[in-house]
Each structure stands twice: as C-alpha cells, then as structure tokens.
Write an enzyme that holds these catalytic residues in place. Structure first.
Site, PDB file in Angstrom:
ATOM      1  N   GLU A  49      -2.285   7.629  -4.855  1.00 22.95           N
ATOM      2  CA  GLU A  49      -2.637   6.979  -6.123  1.00 22.95           C
ATOM      3  C   GLU A  49      -4.106   7.145  -6.514  1.00 22.95           C
ATOM      4  O   GLU A  49      -4.452   7.046  -7.692  1.00 22.95           O
ATOM      5  CB  GLU A  49      -2.283   5.484  -6.077  1.00 22.95           C
ATOM      6  CG  GLU A  49      -3.171   4.659  -5.154  1.00 22.95           C
ATOM      7  CD  GLU A  49      -2.820   3.174  -5.199  1.00 22.95           C
ATOM      8  OE1 GLU A  49      -1.640   2.843  -5.103  1.00 22.95           O
ATOM      9  OE2 GLU A  49      -3.759   2.355  -5.327  1.00 22.95           O
ATOM     10  N   ARG A  85       0.862  -1.186   0.000  1.00 20.57           N
ATOM     11  CA  ARG A  85       0.000   0.000   0.000  1.00 20.57           C
ATOM     12  C   ARG A  85       0.900   1.238   0.000  1.00 20.57           C
ATOM     13  O   ARG A  85       1.924   1.269   0.688  1.00 20.57           O
ATOM     14  CB  ARG A  85      -0.923   0.030   1.237  1.00 20.57           C
ATOM     15  CG  ARG A  85      -2.115  -0.900   1.154  1.00 20.57           C
ATOM     16  CD  ARG A  85      -3.127  -0.474   0.079  1.00 20.57           C
ATOM     17  NE  ARG A  85      -4.283  -1.361   0.001  1.00 20.57           N
ATOM     18  CZ  ARG A  85      -4.404  -2.388  -0.825  1.00 20.57           C
ATOM     19  NH1 ARG A  85      -3.432  -2.699  -1.666  1.00 20.57           N
ATOM     20  NH2 ARG A  85      -5.515  -3.116  -0.825  1.00 20.57           N
ATOM     21  N   HIS A 127      -0.656   0.048  -9.669  1.00 19.95           N
ATOM     22  CA  HIS A 127      -1.428  -0.915  -8.857  1.00 19.95           C
ATOM     23  C   HIS A 127      -1.967  -2.054  -9.729  1.00 19.95           C
ATOM     24  O   HIS A 127      -3.168  -2.315  -9.759  1.00 19.95           O
ATOM     25  CB  HIS A 127      -2.570  -0.207  -8.115  1.00 19.95           C
ATOM     26  CG  HIS A 127      -2.942  -0.901  -6.832  1.00 19.95           C
ATOM     27  ND1 HIS A 127      -3.319  -0.248  -5.693  1.00 19.95           N
ATOM     28  CD2 HIS A 127      -2.988  -2.220  -6.507  1.00 19.95           C
ATOM     29  CE1 HIS A 127      -3.586  -1.109  -4.738  1.00 19.95           C
ATOM     30  NE2 HIS A 127      -3.398  -2.324  -5.209  1.00 19.95           N
TER      31      HIS A 127
END
Ligand code: NAD
Length: 357
Positions: free
Chosen positions: A277, A248, A309
């Site tokens: 993000e 993360r 991601h």
C-alpha cells in the site's frame, strides 16, 4: 489576531517537530491540538524515507505515520541530524526498527489507543457491504438499474465469525458481531475474559480457519504474523469464507488471496490495508495507470472491496491521535516518559516471539 501560545506562556516548552506525510486534515487536527502546547510544527508533504530524511535536519522530533520508512538507515541519519524523539501518530509500529532506535538512543512513542471503535466499525462496514453487495447496489441504482439479479446477500447473524487478535479493536469487533447474533471463535496469544464473556471460544488457529464463515484480522504485523493468511491457511478455510483485514496488509499473502478468489475459496474479501500500500494509498492516482498488477487484479473481482487505510479516519480518532501525539512530545520535552513509549523490549513483551526488528 491570536498570539502564538509561547508568547503568552514562555515557560511552556516547544519542540521543533518535523511532520512527515502531512495531508491537509493532519495539519488541521495537529494545529488545533497544538493551540495550548505551542510546539513548533513544520508540516512536510513527502513520506519519510532514505531520500527525504534530510528534510528533518536539526529537528529534535520527527512525527511519522503508517507508511513512512523508519528502518536502521533512516534512523541513523535522523539521529546524526539531531533527532531524539520519533513520535508515531498511529498505533502500529511495524515500520520502525525499534532495535536500531534503542541502539541509537532514539526514543520512540506511538498512540496506543485512539479510537478502537473507528476501526471496529469500519471492519463491520466492510462485512455488511460485502454480505449485502452494497458496493454493487450503489452503482446500479445510480444508473437506473433496479434489478436484484446478482445482489443476493447473506446474513451475518447465525454465522460463525472468527476474530484473530482480540486486543482493543478485536474485542470491540467481537462485541459488535455478538450483537449481530454471530457464533464467535477467537484466536490470540492470550485469551481475554471479556471476549469469553461474549460467548467467544478461544480455539487453535487451524480450528478457527476450519469453522469460521467470516474471519477478521486484528493482530499486529510481526515476523510470526507475516503472511498469516497464505495458501496453506486458505486451504484450511471453508469454501466461500468472508475474509476481512483492517490490520496490516502483510498479514495476507495477496497473490495467494487472488488464487483463492479465482477458485471460489474466498467468497468475499474486504481490505482496508494492502501489503504494497505504501506506493498507492493516501495519493490520488485517478488519472494514471496503476502499475501494481496484483492490486489491479484485485480491483477486478466483484466480491472484493478495498478502502485505502481509512478505518482509523474519524473525527474522534483524528482528534485523539493529534492530542496524544503532541502529549508524547510534551512529556519528552519535560523529561518525563512519553505515555506512548515503545521500545524493542516492551514490544517483545506483547508477544512471545517479538516484533520485527
Ligand atoms: P492491540 O495491541 O490492542 O491488540 C492486538 C492483539 O493481537 C493483542 O490481543 C495481542 O495479544 C494479539 N496478538 C499478538 N500476537 C498475535 C499473534 N501472533 N496471533 C494472534 N494475535 C496476536 O492492538 P489494536 O489496537 O487492537 O490494533 C490491532 C491492529 O490494528 C494494530 O496492530 C494495527 O496494525 C491495526 N490498526 C489498523 C488501523 C487502520 O486504520 N486500518 C488503525 C489502527 C490499528
């Protein structure tokens, strides 16, 4: 023409499910997984937020993803509109206020494990790309430049690799790194004998920072792991360390990472996640100016590689995510405990300090 499943089997339950942050590939895999389940899936492109949660008015199930906002305010609105189940189509739940969900009587389910291998292999991909400068070589050869200047690599085998968080993904990364011949150090709140059997030694975090040439993050984001990698942590690391984050974004203080890249403390940085993000990833901004100056600065470093991601994004994982998400919905509808149930208390049990509330 194929009949909707409910017309064939009226006893099979159907849950009206609002699916936020839908991309075409989400739709494809969820529709396929729903063939024998017959839920009423409504695909919504917007990200779930305070501004968009009204779109789920009257939906008993809301299906959300990693960058959707499920804070107390959004959950309160959803609950008031009749939502009873939050079905996360991911494993992380740091973006869900579980305490608020408990208070409101909302059930939250996630997909605890869909394909740890997808993420573990991506982490290795980032390491190998950086260690052999493949991102630079790819562009160079396409331009007819076959010079090797600046492409000098290093070998992973023989290096000391530190794995932070040795759960499902971290354990696999440790196994892959052992295969490369790395010396393994590990840090977790609980040691895993399987990881120790690979030759890994669990050490205090400071020792892992001080001794590792490669550090890879696989712990969840929680208050005590927020900015786990900050100026102080970076100061303890070896000069030229390779840092990988597929977990993360908020595990790393990005501005501290920029300082460490400029000073040469970080030798290579591989990211699949970024702390801000949610304003960038999963959208095409290729014809726009990126407004996030920290992110834009990161893109200027030759020794940084960023993916948006996508570590989870394999066919195997997408199929498993879709199946397990809808399995949670079906179980809930039938009055059973969803297999991926997560509550504030069970989340707490995963860590001595507990998750973000
Ligand atoms: P997991 O729950 O199996 O493992 C997490 C491990 O971290 C556990 O062993 C736990 O004990 C450990 N941990 C908890 N608190 C810690 C702390 N303070 N310090 C160090 N370790 C701690 O989870 P997983 O399936 O291995 O996933 C790990 C993370 O990867 C998830 O939390 C998620 O954020 C991230 N993830 C990213 C992607 C992606 O596409 N990039 C996909 C899936 C998961």
């Amino acid at each position: 023409m194929r009949l909707p499943f409910r017309q064939l089997s009226p006893t099979i339950p159907s849950m009206k499910t609002a699916i936020f942050s839908t991309k075409p590939y989400d739709r494809d895999f969820l529709v396929e997984a729903n063939r024998d389940r017959g839920h009423e899936l409504v695909f919504l492109e917007p990200r779930l937020s305070e501004q968009t949660c009204r779109l789920a008015d009257g939906f008993p199930v809301v299906c959300a993803f990693v960058n959707d906002e499920l804070d107390a305010g959004v959950l309160l609105t959803l609950s008031g509109q009749g939502t009873r189940l939050i079905a996360m189509r991911c494993s992380g739940f740091n973006n869900v206020d579980l305490r608020a969900a408990d208070r409101l009587g909302l059930t939250v389910a996630r997909v605890p494990a869909y394909s740890p291998r997808a993420v573990a292999e991506h982490a290795l991909g980032l390491m190998l790309t950086l260690s052999r400068r493949l991102h630079k070589a790819y562009n160079r050869v396409r331009e007819g430049n076959f010079s090797l200047d600046g492409l000098l690599g290093f070998e992973l085998g023989g290096r000391t690799a530190g794995v932070i968080g040795t759960g499902k993904i971290g354990r696999l990364v440790a196994r892959l790194l052992a295969g490369f011949g790395c010396k393994l150090l590990a840090y977790d709140v609980a040691a895993d004998p399987e990881v120790e059997a690979l030759g890994a030694r669990y050490v205090p975090l400071d020792e892992l920072f001080a001794q590792s040439g490669v550090i890879t993050l696989h712990c969840p984001l929680m208050p005590e792991t927020y900015h786990l990698i900050d100026d102080e942590a970076l100061a303890k690391m070896r000069r030229g360390v390779v840092l990988i984050n597929t977990s993360r974004g908020k595990l790393i203080d990005t501005e501290a990472a920029v300082r460490a890249l400029k000073s040469g403390k970080i030798g290579s940085l591989g990211l699949d996640v970024y702390e801000e993000e949610s304003d960038l990833f999963y959208e095409d901004f290729s014809d726009q100016v990126i407004q996030d100056d920290v992110f834009a600065r990161m893109l200027t470093f030759p020794n940084v590689i960023i993916t948006g991601h996508q570590a989870y994004f394999t066919e195997t994982a997408m199929r498993a995510i879709s199946e397990q998400t809808l399995e949670n919905v079906t179980a809930f509808e039938q009055g059973h405990t969803p297999p991926g149930l997560i509550t504030a208390d069970t989340a707490h049990a995963r860590s001595p300090c507990g998750p973000q509330s």
